[in-house]
Write a protein that holds these residues in place. Structure first.
Motif, mmCIF file in Angstrom:
data_model
loop_
_atom_site.group_PDB
_atom_site.id
_atom_site.type_symbol
_atom_site.label_atom_id
_atom_site.label_comp_id
_atom_site.label_asym_id
_atom_site.label_seq_id
_atom_site.Cartn_x
_atom_site.Cartn_y
_atom_site.Cartn_z
ATOM 1 N N THR A 104 0.624 -1.258 0.027
ATOM 2 C CA THR A 104 -0.069 -0.434 -0.500
ATOM 3 C C THR A 104 0.760 1.496 0.293
ATOM 4 O OG1 THR A 104 0.107 0.513 2.182
ATOM 5 C CG2 THR A 104 -1.478 -1.136 1.038
ATOM 6 N N ALA A 105 0.459 2.467 -0.484
ATOM 7 C CA ALA A 105 0.958 3.683 -0.814
ATOM 8 C C ALA A 105 1.376 3.700 0.302
ATOM 9 C CB ALA A 105 0.413 4.240 -1.442
ATOM 10 N N GLY A 106 0.314 4.385 1.511
ATOM 11 C CA GLY A 106 0.251 4.939 3.191
ATOM 12 C C GLY A 106 0.699 6.453 2.240
ATOM 13 N N PRO A 107 1.208 7.735 3.368
ATOM 14 C CA PRO A 107 1.640 8.621 3.031
ATOM 15 C C PRO A 107 2.234 8.860 1.774
ATOM 16 C CG PRO A 107 1.708 8.152 5.317
ATOM 17 C CD PRO A 107 1.544 7.206 5.005
ATOM 18 N N LEU A 108 1.938 9.777 0.594
ATOM 19 C CA LEU A 108 2.924 10.266 -0.216
ATOM 20 C C LEU A 108 4.239 10.635 0.804
ATOM 21 C CD1 LEU A 108 0.791 10.310 -3.256
ATOM 22 C CD2 LEU A 108 2.140 8.448 -2.317
ATOM 23 N N LYS A 109 5.960 9.463 -0.090
ATOM 24 C CA LYS A 109 7.042 10.378 -0.127
ATOM 25 C C LYS A 109 6.715 11.801 -1.118
ATOM 26 C CE LYS A 109 8.546 7.071 2.632
ATOM 27 N NZ LYS A 109 8.793 7.297 4.045
ATOM 28 N N PRO A 110 7.634 13.265 -0.397
ATOM 29 C CA PRO A 110 7.922 14.297 -1.340
ATOM 30 C C PRO A 110 8.186 14.701 -2.473
ATOM 31 C CG PRO A 110 8.206 14.323 1.317
ATOM 32 C CD PRO A 110 7.882 12.734 1.295
ATOM 33 N N ASP A 111 9.004 13.515 -3.017
ATOM 34 C CA ASP A 111 9.715 13.690 -4.081
ATOM 35 C C ASP A 111 8.301 12.358 -4.567
ATOM 36 O OD1 ASP A 111 11.551 14.503 -3.280
ATOM 37 O OD2 ASP A 111 12.880 12.064 -2.966
ATOM 38 N N LEU A 129 0.938 5.584 -11.585
ATOM 39 C CA LEU A 129 2.155 5.306 -11.547
ATOM 40 C C LEU A 129 1.960 5.243 -9.646
ATOM 41 C CD1 LEU A 129 2.559 8.759 -13.387
ATOM 42 C CD2 LEU A 129 3.247 6.492 -13.759
ATOM 43 N N THR A 130 1.847 5.232 -9.084
ATOM 44 C CA THR A 130 2.077 4.899 -7.518
ATOM 45 C C THR A 130 2.539 3.651 -7.337
ATOM 46 O OG1 THR A 130 0.864 7.046 -6.709
ATOM 47 C CG2 THR A 130 1.990 4.865 -5.540
ATOM 48 N N GLY A 131 1.550 2.789 -8.070
ATOM 49 C CA GLY A 131 1.522 1.637 -8.081
ATOM 50 C C GLY A 131 3.018 0.897 -8.727
ATOM 51 N N HIS A 132 3.244 1.607 -9.450
ATOM 52 C CA HIS A 132 4.494 1.135 -10.700
ATOM 53 C C HIS A 132 5.130 1.220 -9.803
ATOM 54 C CE1 HIS A 132 6.348 0.882 -14.163
ATOM 55 N NE2 HIS A 132 7.804 1.582 -13.694
ATOM 56 N N VAL A 133 5.372 2.610 -9.156
ATOM 57 C CA VAL A 133 6.934 3.142 -8.439
ATOM 58 C C VAL A 133 7.071 2.492 -6.948
ATOM 59 C CG1 VAL A 133 7.733 4.919 -6.420
ATOM 60 C CG2 VAL A 133 6.440 5.667 -9.035
ATOM 61 N N LEU A 134 5.452 1.418 -6.424
ATOM 62 C CA LEU A 134 5.968 0.893 -5.025
ATOM 63 C C LEU A 134 6.110 -0.737 -5.977
ATOM 64 C CD1 LEU A 134 2.953 2.551 -3.474
ATOM 65 C CD2 LEU A 134 5.304 3.238 -2.876
ATOM 66 N N GLU A 135 5.655 -0.529 -6.322
ATOM 67 C CA GLU A 135 5.947 -2.023 -6.602
ATOM 68 C C GLU A 135 7.739 -2.245 -7.687
ATOM 69 O OE1 GLU A 135 3.748 -3.283 -10.345
ATOM 70 O OE2 GLU A 135 2.125 -3.737 -8.766
ATOM 71 N N ALA A 136 8.570 -0.732 -7.806
ATOM 72 C CA ALA A 136 10.302 -1.145 -8.024
ATOM 73 C C ALA A 136 10.714 -1.180 -7.018
ATOM 74 C CB ALA A 136 10.778 -0.461 -9.077
ATOM 75 N N VAL A 137 10.019 -0.969 -5.693
ATOM 76 C CA VAL A 137 10.824 -0.673 -4.732
ATOM 77 C C VAL A 137 10.551 -2.288 -3.371
ATOM 78 C CG1 VAL A 137 10.710 0.627 -2.240
ATOM 79 C CG2 VAL A 137 10.341 1.554 -4.351
ATOM 80 N N ALA A 138 11.553 -2.459 -3.225
ATOM 81 C CA ALA A 138 11.556 -3.368 -2.873
ATOM 82 C C ALA A 138 10.826 -3.617 -1.503
ATOM 83 C CB ALA A 138 12.994 -4.299 -2.054
ATOM 84 N N PRO A 139 9.794 -4.313 -0.680
ATOM 85 C CA PRO A 139 8.941 -4.471 0.534
ATOM 86 C C PRO A 139 10.280 -3.649 1.701
ATOM 87 C CG PRO A 139 8.724 -6.805 -0.618
ATOM 88 C CD PRO A 139 10.073 -5.891 -1.811
ATOM 89 N N THR A 144 15.668 7.592 -1.341
ATOM 90 C CA THR A 144 16.465 6.871 -1.665
ATOM 91 C C THR A 144 16.121 5.882 -2.908
ATOM 92 O OG1 THR A 144 18.141 7.510 -0.474
ATOM 93 C CG2 THR A 144 18.743 6.707 -2.664
ATOM 94 N N ALA A 145 15.223 5.056 -2.566
ATOM 95 C CA ALA A 145 14.895 4.411 -3.663
ATOM 96 C C ALA A 145 13.815 4.966 -4.265
ATOM 97 C CB ALA A 145 13.898 2.905 -2.105
ATOM 98 N N ILE A 146 13.148 5.422 -3.448
ATOM 99 C CA ILE A 146 11.405 6.717 -3.990
ATOM 100 C C ILE A 146 12.142 6.887 -5.134
ATOM 101 C CG2 ILE A 146 10.010 8.167 -4.442
ATOM 102 C CD1 ILE A 146 8.710 5.294 -3.399
ATOM 103 N N ARG A 147 13.070 7.833 -5.138
ATOM 104 C CA ARG A 147 13.972 8.741 -6.049
ATOM 105 C C ARG A 147 14.257 7.538 -7.114
ATOM 106 N NH1 ARG A 147 15.231 12.579 -1.840
ATOM 107 N NH2 ARG A 147 17.698 10.943 -1.530
ATOM 108 N N GLU A 148 15.010 6.890 -7.318
ATOM 109 C CA GLU A 148 15.475 5.462 -7.778
ATOM 110 C C GLU A 148 14.163 5.098 -8.546
ATOM 111 O OE1 GLU A 148 17.790 2.831 -5.178
ATOM 112 O OE2 GLU A 148 19.976 3.992 -5.426
ATOM 113 N N ALA A 149 13.875 4.873 -8.186
ATOM 114 C CA ALA A 149 12.312 4.235 -8.853
ATOM 115 C C ALA A 149 11.518 5.452 -9.821
ATOM 116 C CB ALA A 149 11.219 3.909 -8.004
#
Length: 229
Positions: free
Chosen positions: A2-9, A33-43, A49-54
């Protein structure tokens, strides 16, 4: 995840990407897009940093926004749809896409065959009234006219109401002038022997369709054909 509160980036990125789109489309884009980004980040590693890379892997916001503008109507597009009286009525009436495109295709083939037979017959099957000799110009022009009907029937595609309304507006605007020009050689056979006259009639019909509007609908036809939301 789940996305939870979105990171500022991520929030800033989504704001920039969805800025041109109406609220309903922006919500769909943000969710995708949120789902795509969060899927690219390891649980458990959804840090800044992980969000920026995604997001970097997804691409610059301006490029993503430009690509999405070919898939969704923008706020400017929707504002024009709401200003155009015919489109506004179509949308208010709950316009629906055609359910059976093959029915229209088969109906067009049958219509071309019957009208050609009535006007000039087919080789070996003379017309009942023998109005004029058979010529391939007649079925060719009739088939071109029936193809206008298929503007509303992209085979195998189910489209949102906005796209359906735009295509109905375009086909309705083109049908009258082009129908007149294309039927001219059918009922005035002398036009067939005068290519310049036929070309002039077709050109005048197209000019009439463009000048009497809706130029905006014609500009949005490609996006609507692709099923923009």
């Amino acid at each position: 995840m789940t996305a939870g509160p979105l990171k500022p980036d991520l929030a800033a990125y989504l704001d920039e990407v969805t800025a041109p789109f109406p609220e309903d489309s922006a919500a769909r884009i943000r969710a995708d897009l949120t789902g795509h980004v969060l899927e690219a980040v390891a649980p458990g590693e959804a840090d800044a940093t992980a969000i920026r890379e995604a997001l970097a892997a997804l691409g610059p916001a301006a490029e993503v926004r430009a690509a999405l503008e070919g898939q969704f109507f923008t706020q400017a597009d929707v504002a024009w749809l709401e200003r155009d009286g015919q489109l506004r009525r179509l949308l208010a009436d709950g316009v629906k896409g055609p359910g059976k495109p093959w029915t229209a295709l088969l109906g067009g083939v049958a219509g071309v065959g019957v009208l050609t037979w009535l006007v000039c017959g087919w080789p070996g099957v003379p017309a009942p009234f023998a109005l004029r000799p058979f010529t391939w110009v007649v079925p060719a022009l009739l088939a071109l006219q029936f193809m206008l009907v298929l503007i509303d029937f992209p085979l195998g595609m189910r489209r949102p109401a906005r796209s359906v309304a735009v295509l109905r507006r375009v086909s309705g605007k083109l049908m009258a002038p082009l129908g007149f020009a294309l039927n001219l050689p059918v009922f005035v056979p002398s036009v067939v022997s005068e290519p310049a006259l036929l070309a002039g009639a077709l050109g005048a019909a197209l000019l009439w369709a463009c000048l009497t509007r809706p130029r905006e609908a014609l500009a949005l036809a490609g996006k609507a054909w692709r099923g923009a939301g």
